[in-house]
Design an enzyme around this catalytic site. Structure first.
Site, short mmCIF file in Angstrom:
data_model
loop_
_atom_site.label_atom_id
_atom_site.label_comp_id
_atom_site.label_asym_id
_atom_site.label_seq_id
_atom_site.Cartn_x
_atom_site.Cartn_y
_atom_site.Cartn_z
N GLU A 13 -4.56 -6.78 10.32
CA GLU A 13 -4.88 -6.07 11.34
C GLU A 13 -6.13 -6.51 12.28
O GLU A 13 -6.52 -6.44 13.16
CB GLU A 13 -5.08 -4.75 11.02
CG GLU A 13 -4.00 -3.88 10.25
CD GLU A 13 -3.03 -3.56 11.13
OE1 GLU A 13 -2.88 -3.91 12.41
OE2 GLU A 13 -1.85 -2.94 10.64
N PHE A 48 0.83 -1.19 -0.16
CA PHE A 48 -0.05 -0.10 -0.09
C PHE A 48 0.81 1.32 0.10
O PHE A 48 0.63 2.29 -0.69
CB PHE A 48 -0.86 0.05 1.26
CG PHE A 48 -2.20 1.02 1.19
CD1 PHE A 48 -2.79 1.20 0.14
CD2 PHE A 48 -2.05 2.00 2.30
CE1 PHE A 48 -3.87 2.27 0.04
CE2 PHE A 48 -3.23 2.92 2.18
CZ PHE A 48 -3.93 3.15 1.17
N VAL A 104 0.92 -8.63 7.74
CA VAL A 104 0.31 -8.44 8.98
C VAL A 104 -1.21 -8.34 8.59
O VAL A 104 -1.48 -7.47 7.75
CB VAL A 104 0.74 -7.11 9.72
CG1 VAL A 104 0.00 -6.91 10.85
CG2 VAL A 104 2.17 -7.29 10.11
N GLY A 114 -10.17 4.02 2.36
CA GLY A 114 -11.30 3.84 1.24
C GLY A 114 -11.14 2.72 0.45
O GLY A 114 -10.27 1.82 1.13
N LYS A 154 -13.87 -2.71 9.33
CA LYS A 154 -14.17 -3.56 8.18
C LYS A 154 -13.13 -4.78 8.22
O LYS A 154 -13.67 -5.76 7.47
CB LYS A 154 -13.94 -2.57 6.90
CG LYS A 154 -12.51 -2.14 6.53
CD LYS A 154 -11.97 -3.01 5.62
CE LYS A 154 -10.47 -2.55 5.13
NZ LYS A 154 -9.78 -2.24 6.20
N ASP A 192 -15.13 0.69 1.50
CA ASP A 192 -14.01 -0.45 1.84
C ASP A 192 -14.35 -1.52 2.42
O ASP A 192 -13.70 -2.42 1.94
CB ASP A 192 -13.28 0.54 3.17
CG ASP A 192 -11.65 -0.01 3.11
OD1 ASP A 192 -11.66 -0.85 2.29
OD2 ASP A 192 -11.07 0.60 4.10
N SER A 250 -7.05 -9.98 -0.18
CA SER A 250 -7.00 -9.19 1.20
C SER A 250 -6.47 -10.03 2.24
O SER A 250 -6.83 -11.18 2.38
CB SER A 250 -8.47 -8.85 1.82
OG SER A 250 -8.54 -8.53 3.05
N ARG A 251 -5.51 -9.55 3.12
CA ARG A 251 -4.88 -10.27 4.15
C ARG A 251 -5.71 -10.85 5.12
O ARG A 251 -5.75 -11.84 5.59
CB ARG A 251 -3.84 -9.24 4.99
CG ARG A 251 -2.79 -8.67 3.98
CD ARG A 251 -2.02 -7.96 4.63
NE ARG A 251 -2.76 -6.66 4.53
CZ ARG A 251 -2.35 -5.39 4.85
NH1 ARG A 251 -1.10 -5.11 5.47
NH2 ARG A 251 -3.09 -4.37 4.74
#
Length: 334
Positions: free
Chosen positions: A289, A18, A287, A144, A199, A252, A262-263
Site C-alpha cells: 500500500e 493477514f 500488494v 497495530g 507508517k 506499528d 514486510s511488503r
C-alpha cells in the site's frame, strides 16, 4: 485470560496472510468463522488441506467463496482486502448487508478509486468507504503491530479496535482478545486509520536503509525522524495525533519498519539493491500500500507548502529515479 467462546458466527473477507491470521485469532471466541475468498479453487484446496497462506486453520474456520451465504449467516464481518479492491468489495456485497451488521476492517491504505488521490484533506479511509457504499452504520477498524507471521505463531501482541460505536468496540474486543492477544479500544477511528496508512511510507524507507547495509544506529535515527514526520503530516491533515504514540502509530511503525517480511520494506530493500519500481511491482507477489501513499502524501504536503523530507525523498527515488544514496543523504543529513 482464558477465551470464552461466544455464540457468534463471524466472517473474515479476504484469505490473504493477514485475513487468515485474524480468522485464527477470532476462532477461539466464535462458534464458527467463515474465511471468504473469491477463488473457488482456493476455497476447495483450503478445506482439503486445512491451511491457507501457509497457516494451519483452526477447527472451526470454514473457507468459502459463497459470500451471499456468509453475509446472510454472520452479523460481524472483518473485511481484510487490499485498499485498491476495498470499494469494489463493498459495492459487491452492499445489497446483502443489513443496518445491524458490524464491519471492522483491517486494511491499511487509502481509497484512490474516486476523485483523484486526495478528494479531501484527509483522504478516503476504509471506514468512510464502508459508510458510503453500504447501509451499515456500525463500523470500525483494527490496527497495530500485527505482523501476520507472528500472529500465526501466537507470539504476544496487541492491537487497537477503533470505532465511534461502543458496541463495535465491545464486540471487537470480545472476539479478538485471548491469552496472548490484547485489545486496546478507542473512539478515534480516524487517527488510528491514518497512522496505519502513513507508517507504510516509512517501511519503504526502512527497507532502503536495510538494502544499503546500514544497521541499528541508522535505523534508530530513522525511526525518530519518521515518527516526527508522521506527526507533522497528521497536523497538516488536521488529524488528531491521539494514536500516534500508541500501538497503531509508533508500535506499528517499529514492527513494520523492523520486519524484512514486510511488503513495503521489501520494496525499499529492492530499490536500494538497484531495481526499478516498475520491475519491483511487476514481480511483487503481494500488494504494497505504501507506494500510492507516498505519492498522495507528497502531493498533499506540497499543496500546503509543508516539508516532509523523508516522504519527498522516497517519492523522488520511486518516481523520479533519484539515486538512493542521494535520497538518503537528504534526510539523514549526510
Amino acid at each position: 485470560m482464558a477465551s470464552k467462546r461466544l455464540n457468534k458466527v463471524v466472517a473474515v473477507l479476504g484469505a490473504g496472510k493477514f485475513g487468515t491470521a485474524i480468522a485464527n485469532v477470532v476462532a477461539p471466541n466464535a462458534h464458527r468463522v467463515f474465511l471468504y475468498t473469491y477463488k473457488a479453487e482456493q476455497a476447495f484446496a483450503a478445506q482439503s488441506s486445512r491451511s491457507v497462506a501457509d497457516q494451519p486453520l483452526a477447527a472451526n474456520v470454514v473457507v468459502t467463496n459463497d459470500w451471499v451465504m456468509v453475509l446472510r449467516t454472520c452479523s460481524v464481518i472483518f473485511p481484510v482486502v487490499p485498499a485498491a479492491k476495498f470499494r469494489g468489495l463493498m459495492r459487491q456485497i452492499a445489497a446483502a448487508l443489513r443496518p445491524d451488521h458490524i464491519l471492522i476492517h483491517g486494511t491499511k491504505g487509502f481509497d484512490f478509486s474516486q476523485n483523484g488521490p486526495l478528494p479531501n484533506h484527509h483522504g478516503v479511509t476504509m471506514s468512510r468507504v464502508m459508510l458510503e457504499e453500504t447501509v451499515v452504520k456500525q463500523v470500525g477498524c483494527l490496527a497495530g503491530p500485527n505482523l501476520s507471521a507472528e500472529l500465526a505463531q501466537k507470539y504476544p501482541a496487541v492491537t487497537v479496535v477503533a470505532s465511534a460505536s461502543q458496541k463495535v468496540l465491545a464486540v471487537g474486543a470480545q472476539l479478538l482478545t485471548n491469552d496472548w492477544f490484547h485489545v486496546y479500544q478507542t473512539h478515534d477511528c480516524l487517527s488510528v486509520e491514518i497512522c496505519s496508512v502513513l507508517k507504510n511510507i516509512f517501511a519503504i524507507g526502512a527497507g532502503i536503509i536495510g538494502g544499503m547495509g546500514y544497521s541499528s544506529n541508522t535505523y534508530a535515527f530513522f525511526i525518530t525522524r519518521a515518527i516526527s514526520e508522521m506527526g507533522s503530516i497528521m497536523t497538516t491533515m488536521r488529524i488528531s495525533k491521539s494514536a500516534l504514540l500508541g500501538p497503531a502509530g509508533l508500535g506499528d511503525l517499529i514492527a513494520t519498519c523492523g520486519s524484512t517480511a514486510s511488503r513495503n520494506y521489501t520494496i525499499g530493500y529492492r530499490l536500494a539493491k538497484g531495481e526499478t519500481l516498475a520491475d519491483i511491482l511487476r514481480t511483487a507477489k503481494e500488494v504494497a500500500e505504501g507506494v500510492q501513499t507516498v505519492k498522495a502524501m507528497h502531493q498533499l504536503m506540497q499543496s500546503y507548502g509543508r516539508q516532509a523530507p523523508i516522504t519527498a525523498a522516497i517519492y523522488r527515488m520511486l518516481f523520479e529515479e533519484l539515486p538512493v544514496q542521494q535520497g538518503l543523504n537528504s534526510w539523514l543529513g549526510g
